[in-house]
Design a protein around this motif. Structure first.
Motif, mmCIF file in Angstrom:
data_model
loop_
_atom_site.group_PDB
_atom_site.id
_atom_site.type_symbol
_atom_site.label_atom_id
_atom_site.label_comp_id
_atom_site.label_asym_id
_atom_site.label_seq_id
_atom_site.Cartn_x
_atom_site.Cartn_y
_atom_site.Cartn_z
ATOM 1 N N ASN A 127 42.218 45.015 26.656
ATOM 2 C CA ASN A 127 41.927 44.123 26.657
ATOM 3 C C ASN A 127 42.295 43.172 27.172
ATOM 4 O O ASN A 127 43.796 43.384 25.895
ATOM 5 C CB ASN A 127 40.549 43.856 26.169
ATOM 6 C CG ASN A 127 40.935 43.051 25.085
ATOM 7 O OD1 ASN A 127 40.922 42.177 24.402
ATOM 8 N ND2 ASN A 127 40.819 44.521 23.639
ATOM 9 N N THR A 128 42.818 42.076 27.844
ATOM 10 C CA THR A 128 43.442 41.004 27.615
ATOM 11 C C THR A 128 42.474 39.995 27.242
ATOM 12 O O THR A 128 41.676 39.492 27.759
ATOM 13 C CB THR A 128 44.718 40.847 28.936
ATOM 14 O OG1 THR A 128 44.986 39.928 29.072
ATOM 15 C CG2 THR A 128 43.128 40.542 30.204
ATOM 16 N N MET A 129 43.979 38.655 26.385
ATOM 17 C CA MET A 129 42.987 37.640 26.125
ATOM 18 C C MET A 129 43.623 36.290 27.123
ATOM 19 O O MET A 129 44.070 35.436 26.533
ATOM 20 C CB MET A 129 43.153 36.890 24.618
ATOM 21 C CG MET A 129 42.998 38.198 23.847
ATOM 22 S SD MET A 129 40.524 38.262 23.921
ATOM 23 C CE MET A 129 40.035 36.758 24.018
ATOM 24 N N TRP A 130 44.550 36.871 28.128
ATOM 25 C CA TRP A 130 45.280 35.968 29.043
ATOM 26 C C TRP A 130 43.812 35.116 30.271
ATOM 27 O O TRP A 130 43.044 35.615 30.134
ATOM 28 C CB TRP A 130 46.021 36.632 30.003
ATOM 29 C CG TRP A 130 47.245 37.163 29.460
ATOM 30 C CD1 TRP A 130 47.195 38.055 28.888
ATOM 31 C CD2 TRP A 130 48.663 36.119 28.875
ATOM 32 N NE1 TRP A 130 48.930 38.223 27.891
ATOM 33 C CE2 TRP A 130 49.588 37.378 28.415
ATOM 34 C CE3 TRP A 130 48.644 34.534 29.573
ATOM 35 C CZ2 TRP A 130 50.980 36.444 27.909
ATOM 36 C CZ3 TRP A 130 50.573 33.869 29.064
ATOM 37 C CH2 TRP A 130 51.154 34.946 28.936
ATOM 38 N N THR A 131 44.323 34.014 30.289
ATOM 39 C CA THR A 131 43.966 33.534 31.477
ATOM 40 C C THR A 131 43.968 33.507 32.674
ATOM 41 O O THR A 131 45.370 33.149 32.332
ATOM 42 C CB THR A 131 42.588 32.061 31.019
ATOM 43 O OG1 THR A 131 44.416 31.269 30.235
ATOM 44 C CG2 THR A 131 42.613 32.370 29.580
ATOM 45 N N ALA A 132 43.286 32.712 33.731
ATOM 46 C CA ALA A 132 44.104 32.695 35.045
ATOM 47 C C ALA A 132 42.305 31.930 35.885
ATOM 48 O O ALA A 132 41.288 31.962 35.582
ATOM 49 C CB ALA A 132 44.554 33.682 35.582
ATOM 50 N N GLY A 133 42.780 31.432 36.872
ATOM 51 C CA GLY A 133 41.748 30.892 37.908
ATOM 52 C C GLY A 133 42.736 31.208 39.584
ATOM 53 O O GLY A 133 43.707 31.145 39.777
ATOM 54 N N MET A 134 41.431 31.049 39.897
ATOM 55 C CA MET A 134 42.198 31.103 41.217
ATOM 56 C C MET A 134 41.483 29.682 41.979
ATOM 57 O O MET A 134 40.290 30.091 42.648
ATOM 58 C CB MET A 134 40.851 32.536 42.110
ATOM 59 C CG MET A 134 40.867 33.347 43.786
ATOM 60 S SD MET A 134 42.564 33.482 43.990
ATOM 61 C CE MET A 134 42.573 34.893 43.008
ATOM 62 N N GLU A 135 42.842 29.250 42.723
ATOM 63 C CA GLU A 135 42.085 28.126 43.771
ATOM 64 C C GLU A 135 41.942 28.598 45.379
ATOM 65 O O GLU A 135 41.189 27.709 45.669
ATOM 66 C CB GLU A 135 43.514 27.461 43.872
ATOM 67 C CG GLU A 135 43.891 27.081 42.058
ATOM 68 C CD GLU A 135 45.235 25.641 41.718
ATOM 69 O OE1 GLU A 135 45.357 26.078 43.367
ATOM 70 O OE2 GLU A 135 45.853 25.758 40.669
ATOM 71 N N GLY A 136 42.620 29.952 45.862
ATOM 72 C CA GLY A 136 41.953 29.876 46.942
ATOM 73 C C GLY A 136 42.926 31.479 47.235
ATOM 74 O O GLY A 136 43.630 31.350 46.723
ATOM 75 N N PRO A 137 42.621 31.454 48.793
ATOM 76 C CA PRO A 137 43.973 32.471 49.468
ATOM 77 C C PRO A 137 45.288 32.695 48.245
ATOM 78 O O PRO A 137 45.998 31.244 49.321
ATOM 79 C CB PRO A 137 43.134 32.891 50.435
ATOM 80 C CG PRO A 137 42.286 32.304 50.926
ATOM 81 C CD PRO A 137 41.840 30.750 50.320
ATOM 82 N N GLY A 138 46.605 33.286 48.425
ATOM 83 C CA GLY A 138 47.473 33.459 47.637
ATOM 84 C C GLY A 138 47.577 32.360 46.609
ATOM 85 O O GLY A 138 48.733 32.450 46.779
ATOM 86 N N LYS A 139 46.930 32.039 46.114
ATOM 87 C CA LYS A 139 47.218 30.893 45.312
ATOM 88 C C LYS A 139 46.329 30.657 44.126
ATOM 89 O O LYS A 139 45.331 30.310 43.808
ATOM 90 C CB LYS A 139 47.058 29.411 45.687
ATOM 91 C CG LYS A 139 47.326 27.972 45.302
ATOM 92 C CD LYS A 139 47.015 26.688 45.959
ATOM 93 C CE LYS A 139 48.360 25.966 45.089
ATOM 94 N NZ LYS A 139 48.128 24.317 45.966
ATOM 95 N N VAL A 140 46.837 30.688 42.373
ATOM 96 C CA VAL A 140 46.156 30.572 41.271
ATOM 97 C C VAL A 140 47.094 30.166 40.024
ATOM 98 O O VAL A 140 47.695 29.110 40.976
ATOM 99 C CB VAL A 140 46.117 32.339 41.278
ATOM 100 C CG1 VAL A 140 45.904 32.955 41.904
ATOM 101 C CG2 VAL A 140 47.830 32.326 40.866
ATOM 102 N N THR A 141 45.991 29.881 39.762
ATOM 103 C CA THR A 141 46.951 28.937 38.520
ATOM 104 C C THR A 141 46.358 29.519 36.892
ATOM 105 O O THR A 141 46.036 30.018 36.738
ATOM 106 C CB THR A 141 45.615 27.275 38.483
ATOM 107 O OG1 THR A 141 45.191 26.901 39.616
ATOM 108 C CG2 THR A 141 45.805 26.687 36.453
ATOM 109 N N LEU A 142 47.773 29.683 36.724
ATOM 110 C CA LEU A 142 47.694 29.933 35.219
ATOM 111 C C LEU A 142 48.590 29.155 33.915
ATOM 112 O O LEU A 142 49.067 27.831 33.662
ATOM 113 C CB LEU A 142 49.741 30.902 35.264
ATOM 114 C CG LEU A 142 49.333 32.405 36.527
ATOM 115 C CD1 LEU A 142 50.335 32.931 36.904
ATOM 116 C CD2 LEU A 142 47.889 32.805 36.705
#
Length: 313
Positions: A127-142
């Motif tokens: 399991n991982t405690m990292w976080t990430a968000g999807m902004e749209g196709p081909g783009k994420v927030t880390l």
């Protein structure tokens, strides 16, 4: 190392970017064609702790892998739990007798599916405690920091687990080999079992929910159900420590403004959720062990109602 990221959503994109930056040979496999096309045309873009980053990583649709010549040393699973079987079927031509599969899916019991496709000794649970968000196709927030815990299922295969942990740590993913991964999985499940469903139903980020007057008693009730089921499986966690970890999710200075993955799936992307593999799994196991789970059952029903209302796919 040849690495397949199976499920290139927000978290898969994080691991893909960080492993590629560390010099690993990485490909992404997903079912979202618009996302795949954007990555292949313009690179995978990320706001990485405030810095704009673009990594060019080959991305493939899981339904178009028959002609892809890639022999996987490691497959990291980030696909949705209900899509796991189909994903592994799609990857079949990339899996060899020595391919290691690391499962980092939310929820419980995924090894029963994975062992149909690879040798049991080559399966790692984590399991991982990292976080990430999807902004749209081909783009994420880390953003923020995190870690990975993992363990070999095969007896005496600690060297396999350590090899993978070393690769991940070299990519700054902070991995360690655990001797009791089920404890870690249940601890993470408690976080998912509270933050995911509640923030999705309440249309809230974690900090705003945490500021409500009823957040703490609701969290305590849900956690108590998770831990009661865990005890029935001889997994024992400190309830106070688990709740303290969840309370850390409310911190606006760290990850409190984050919307959990279930919120992103249902509210933003109109996708079906993994509720049956988180709170729903606790309900099923509770019935098996004679453990009451009314809060988890109600939350599972609410999420399914929301899925029907918005006609999630």
């Amino acid at each position: 190392m040849n690495i397949v990221i199976a499920g290139a959503g927000a978290m898969g994109s994080r691991f893909g970017i960080m492993l590629k930056q560390a010099g690993e040979n990485v490909i992404l496999v997903d079912g979202w064609q618009q996302h795949i096309d954007e990555i292949n045309q313009n690179g995978l873009k990320a706001n990485f702790n405030g810095q704009d980053v673009t990594e060019f990583i080959s991305a493939y649709n899981q339904n178009d892998l028959s002609d892809v010549d890639f022999s996987a040393d490691l497959v990291i699973l980030f696909t949705k739990a209900m899509q796991l079987d189909n994903m592994l079927q799609s990857l079949d031509n990339m899996l060899g007798k020595d391919t290691i599969v690391l499962c980092l899916l939310n929820g419980i019991g995924h090894e029963d599916v994975i062992k149909k496709y690879v040798d049991y000794d080559n399966i790692l649970l984590g399991n991982t405690m990292w976080t990430a968000g999807m902004e749209g196709p081909g783009k994420v927030t880390l953003f923020g920091n995190g870690s990975v815990d993992l363990q070999n299922l095969g007896e005496g295969k600690e060297d396999v687990a350590q090899k993978v942990a070393d690769v991940l740590t070299n990519a700054d993913l902070n991995a360690r080999v655990s001797s009791d991964i089920l404890t870690s999985i249940y601890r993470k499940a408690c976080v998912n079992g509270t933050m995911n469903g509640l923030c999705t139903i309440l249309d809230s980020n974690m900090a705003d929910f945490g500021d409500t007057s009823v957040a703490k008693p609701i969290v305590q009730k849900i956690v108590s159900e998770f831990l009661a089921v865990a005890r029935a499986e001889n997994v024992f966690l400190d309830e106070e420590a688990v709740i303290e970890q969840i309370n850390g999710c409310f911190n606006r200075e760290t990850i409190g403004l984050h919307h959990p993955s279930m919120y992103q799936d249902l509210i933003i992307n109109n996708r079906l959720t993994e509720i049956d593999y988180i709170n729903g799994a606790i309900v099923r196991k509770g019935k098996e062990y004679g453990v009451p789970t009314p809060y988890c059952e109600f939350l599972t029903q609410l999420i399914h109602s929301k899925e029907e209302i918005v006609e999630a796919k």
